[in-house]
Scaffold this motif. Structure first.
Motif: not given
Length: 351
Positions: A243-266
């Motif tokens: 329930t504490y927002v700062w204990d969550w870490y968000k991926s640095n981009g999409c992990l499954f998508g059709s546009n390379r520009s929004t995907l996480m590196t790798g």
């Protein structure tokens, strides 16, 4: 509740072979969105909506759901239209099945409802509206157990206007009731999740537990009406408070998508579909304590539109795919409390 994973219990979760109702690249002949699929014993159950009714299917494989008879489990009365995204859950505390869904006027009146049954595919009770904290617009809700506590997570509005959809979480006192406040844990504020907006969107959160025991919420970002729709990840730090927002870490981009520009590196874009999103991890009993171990791939259901086809809600179909854990992955952030990086498991998705 024990969160110990039994490796032998996962053997039947290998991705099933293609069936006659399966077209190229895992597309099922289910012209719909928002799949929800769980395995109970050797049977796979799904639920779906046509906008006014909720149906179930049962089959011996994910792909077999396409050929399965669609059984009506609830028909909406006239005062409950716009039935969206039913989510099938087996509650490990009660051993009963629950279907969560949204209904309302299609606008500011959408609220979350729940129906229950002793069987995953039939005999559901008349739905009741959930009394979620603050009583605001709420869709795509799902319950789960983590660290001996039941939680409910959903997509909602901060106020009464359609500015952005955030992810909220609340503790639960039962499978049908939350207790205490709601807590925002993700907002669509990164550039890669604001490519398509008005409103900007975080929705369809799906819980899963990684091989280290850390909680993840994989969600859909960008507008569902666009091929920019994609999956991203929230990873809870080890020992963190959901329930504490700062204990969550968000991926640095999409992990499954059709546009390379929004995907996480790798991570690579999809080859055969556009805008994959609103997925379902196909887990034993739908229970995150049966999340798969590292080293293997496991079934996934999601909706998307075939490449070369106009992206629209009416052109979405269910797809079967797979996913696996991807270790030693760092998510980074800035200008927030707490550590700026967190390293652990992420996920790879496959068409």
């Amino acid at each position: 509740m024990s969160l110990t994973l039994s490796a032998c219990s996962m053997t039947a979760l290998e991705p099933p072979p293609s069936g006659p109702a399966l077209s190229a690249q895992g597309q099922l002949s289910i012209r719909n969105a928002d799949p929800s699929v769980i395995r109970v014993g050797s049977t796979y159950y799904s639920v779906e909506s046509d906008g006014n009714n909720i149906y179930s299917r049962a089959a011996t494989s994910v792909n077999g759901l396409a050929n399965a008879t669609r059984t009506l489990i609830w028909s909406a009365p006239k005062n409950m239209p716009n039935v969206w995204a039913p989510e099938l859950v087996r509650d490990p505390g009660t051993s009963r099945y629950y279907v969560y869904f949204a209904s309302g006027d299609g606008g500011s009146g959408q609220r979350t409802y729940v129906s229950e049954s002793a069987h995953p595919g039939s005999a559901y009770s008349d739905p009741k509206m959930m009394n979620l904290p603050d009583g605001k617009w709420a869709i795509d809700g799902v319950s789960f157990f983590f660290s001996n506590q039941r939680y409910f997570v959903w997509s909602g509005w901060a106020g009464d206007t359609n500015v952005e959809q955030n992810l909220y979480i609340a503790r639960m006192s039962s499978p049908t009731a939350t207790t205490g406040a709601r807590y925002v844990i993700s907002q669509p504020r990164e550039s890669w999740e604001r490519v398509v907006g008005n409103p900007y969107i975080n929705e369809a959160p799906q819980p899963i537990r990684d091989p280290n025991g850390q909680l993840h919420l994989v969600y859909s970002a960008n507008g569902s009406w666009s091929e920019q729709y994609c999956l991203a990840d929230l990873r809870l730090r080890a020992g963190g408070d959901p329930t504490y927002v700062w204990d969550w870490y968000k991926s640095n981009g999409c992990l499954f998508g059709s546009n390379r520009s929004t995907l996480m590196t790798g991570w690579d874009p999809t080859l055969y579909v556009n805008g994959p999103g609103h997925h379902s991890f196909v887990l034993l009993n739908g229970d995150i304590s049966t999340s798969p171990p590292a080293g293997s791939s496991f079934p996934l259901a999601f909706h998307a539109v075939p490449k070369g086809t106009t992206y629209s809600w009416s052109n979405r179909s269910w797809y079967s795919g797979s996913f696996m854990w991807w270790g030693n992955t760092t998510y980074s952030r800035s200008n927030v409390p707490g550590a700026t990086t967190n390293t652990g498991y992420s996920l790879k998705f496959f068409e």
